[in-house]
Write a protein that holds these residues in place. Structure first.
Motif, PDB file in Angstrom:
ATOM      1  N   ARG A  13      -3.923   7.519  -9.221  1.00 49.49           N
ATOM      2  CA  ARG A  13      -2.770   8.405  -9.013  1.00 49.49           C
ATOM      3  C   ARG A  13      -1.462   7.670  -9.269  1.00 49.49           C
ATOM      4  NH1 ARG A  13      -3.142  10.729  -3.431  1.00 49.49           N
ATOM      5  NH2 ARG A  13      -4.290   8.827  -2.976  1.00 49.49           N
ATOM      6  N   VAL A  14      -1.363   6.419  -8.816  1.00 45.86           N
ATOM      7  CA  VAL A  14      -0.157   5.622  -9.080  1.00 45.86           C
ATOM      8  C   VAL A  14       0.028   5.450 -10.581  1.00 45.86           C
ATOM      9  CG1 VAL A  14       0.828   3.289  -8.921  1.00 45.86           C
ATOM     10  CG2 VAL A  14      -0.096   4.405  -6.881  1.00 45.86           C
ATOM     11  N   TYR A  29       9.400   1.852  -6.338  1.00 46.01           N
ATOM     12  CA  TYR A  29       8.050   1.820  -5.790  1.00 46.01           C
ATOM     13  C   TYR A  29       7.881   2.949  -4.764  1.00 46.01           C
ATOM     14  CZ  TYR A  29       7.669  -2.766  -7.964  1.00 46.01           C
ATOM     15  OH  TYR A  29       7.642  -3.797  -8.872  1.00 46.01           O
ATOM     16  N   GLY A  30       8.907   3.163  -3.956  1.00 46.24           N
ATOM     17  CA  GLY A  30       8.869   4.237  -2.969  1.00 46.24           C
ATOM     18  C   GLY A  30       8.851   5.611  -3.607  1.00 46.24           C
ATOM     19  N   ASP A  31       9.568   5.776  -4.727  1.00 47.54           N
ATOM     20  CA  ASP A  31       9.553   7.053  -5.448  1.00 47.54           C
ATOM     21  C   ASP A  31       8.144   7.374  -5.944  1.00 47.54           C
ATOM     22  OD1 ASP A  31      12.348   7.265  -5.180  1.00 47.54           O
ATOM     23  OD2 ASP A  31      12.738   6.511  -7.210  1.00 47.54           O
ATOM     24  N   VAL A  32       7.468   6.348  -6.485  1.00 51.40           N
ATOM     25  CA  VAL A  32       6.105   6.550  -6.994  1.00 51.40           C
ATOM     26  C   VAL A  32       5.183   6.935  -5.840  1.00 51.40           C
ATOM     27  CG1 VAL A  32       4.110   5.457  -8.106  1.00 51.40           C
ATOM     28  CG2 VAL A  32       6.425   5.013  -8.983  1.00 51.40           C
ATOM     29  N   ILE A  36       3.042  10.822  -5.018  1.00 51.10           N
ATOM     30  CA  ILE A  36       1.617  11.070  -4.783  1.00 51.10           C
ATOM     31  C   ILE A  36       1.344  11.409  -3.315  1.00 51.10           C
ATOM     32  CG2 ILE A  36       0.873   9.680  -6.738  1.00 51.10           C
ATOM     33  CD1 ILE A  36       0.056   7.487  -4.734  1.00 51.10           C
ATOM     34  N   GLY A  37       2.425  11.692  -2.584  1.00 47.61           N
ATOM     35  CA  GLY A  37       2.271  12.107  -1.194  1.00 47.61           C
ATOM     36  C   GLY A  37       1.996  10.968  -0.236  1.00 47.61           C
ATOM     37  N   SER A  38       2.503   9.786  -0.558  1.00 44.27           N
ATOM     38  CA  SER A  38       2.262   8.609   0.267  1.00 44.27           C
ATOM     39  C   SER A  38       3.594   7.970   0.657  1.00 44.27           C
ATOM     40  CB  SER A  38       1.422   7.610  -0.536  1.00 44.27           C
ATOM     41  OG  SER A  38       1.273   6.395   0.153  1.00 44.27           O
ATOM     42  N   ARG A  39       3.528   7.068   1.620  1.00 48.55           N
ATOM     43  CA  ARG A  39       4.692   6.264   1.992  1.00 48.55           C
ATOM     44  C   ARG A  39       4.427   4.793   1.685  1.00 48.55           C
ATOM     45  NH1 ARG A  39       5.773   7.440   7.970  1.00 48.55           N
ATOM     46  NH2 ARG A  39       7.373   5.897   7.598  1.00 48.55           N
ATOM     47  N   ALA A  40       3.364   4.507   0.950  1.00 48.47           N
ATOM     48  CA  ALA A  40       2.895   3.146   0.709  1.00 48.47           C
ATOM     49  C   ALA A  40       3.557   2.488  -0.508  1.00 48.47           C
ATOM     50  CB  ALA A  40       1.379   3.141   0.553  1.00 48.47           C
ATOM     51  N   ALA A  41       4.867   2.233  -0.402  1.00 46.84           N
ATOM     52  CA  ALA A  41       5.580   1.590  -1.500  1.00 46.84           C
ATOM     53  C   ALA A  41       4.994   0.212  -1.805  1.00 46.84           C
ATOM     54  CB  ALA A  41       7.067   1.466  -1.168  1.00 46.84           C
ATOM     55  N   ARG A  42       4.624  -0.518  -0.783  1.00 42.83           N
ATOM     56  CA  ARG A  42       4.021  -1.836  -1.013  1.00 42.83           C
ATOM     57  C   ARG A  42       2.667  -1.707  -1.690  1.00 42.83           C
ATOM     58  NH1 ARG A  42       5.658  -5.793   4.005  1.00 42.83           N
ATOM     59  NH2 ARG A  42       7.892  -5.458   3.793  1.00 42.83           N
ATOM     60  N   GLY A  43       1.953  -0.652  -1.363  1.00 40.81           N
ATOM     61  CA  GLY A  43       0.681  -0.393  -2.033  1.00 40.81           C
ATOM     62  C   GLY A  43       0.881  -0.130  -3.510  1.00 40.81           C
ATOM     63  N   VAL A  44       1.953   0.579  -3.845  1.00 37.51           N
ATOM     64  CA  VAL A  44       2.292   0.808  -5.255  1.00 37.51           C
ATOM     65  C   VAL A  44       2.558  -0.535  -5.934  1.00 37.51           C
ATOM     66  CG1 VAL A  44       3.984   1.816  -6.848  1.00 37.51           C
ATOM     67  CG2 VAL A  44       3.155   3.143  -4.892  1.00 37.51           C
ATOM     68  N   GLY A  45       3.276  -1.416  -5.239  1.00 45.01           N
ATOM     69  CA  GLY A  45       3.531  -2.748  -5.783  1.00 45.01           C
ATOM     70  C   GLY A  45       2.246  -3.512  -6.056  1.00 45.01           C
TER      71      GLY A  45
END
Length: 105
Positions: A13-14, A29-32, A36-45
């Motif tokens: 999804r990212v 990162y937070g926008d991405v 996808i309906g998440s708050r996991a900006a660090r996860g996107v990183g």
């Protein structure tokens, strides 16, 4: 335990969102994560660090508009080629002008 299909997992999804960012535009990162309906900006990183080499990684920036650490000069090449709006400090440090370049899917 039931495994969700690959197309529905966090990584996929990212990467789908990142591939959808047009040239000259960026998302934080937070926008991405929010897309996808998440708050996991660090996860996107983390996804970008491990799986993003084939994606337009330079289009995902920190909340300040700065590119990924240690990838600034390579990102700058892409920004110039794509006409991404930039802001420069007196000391020669740049960041993406999020007001003008932020993409909202």
């Amino acid at each position: 335990m039931e495994r969700r299909p690959l197309a529905d997992d966090f990584v996929s999804r990212v990467l789908e969102v990142v591939h959808g960012i047009p040239e000259g535009r960026v998302m934080s990162y937070g926008d991405v994560a929010a897309a996808i309906g998440s708050r996991a900006a660090r996860g996107v990183g983390q996804v970008m660090a491990y799986y993003g080499s084939d994606a337009p990684w330079w289009r995902v920036v920190r909340a300040s508009g700065h590119p990924a650490v240690d990838h600034e000069s390579r990102a700058l090449e892409y920004y110039r080629a794509e006409g991404t709006p930039l802001l420069w400090s007196a000391s020669g440090v740049f960041r993406v002008d999020l007001r003008r370049a932020r993409h909202t899917p």
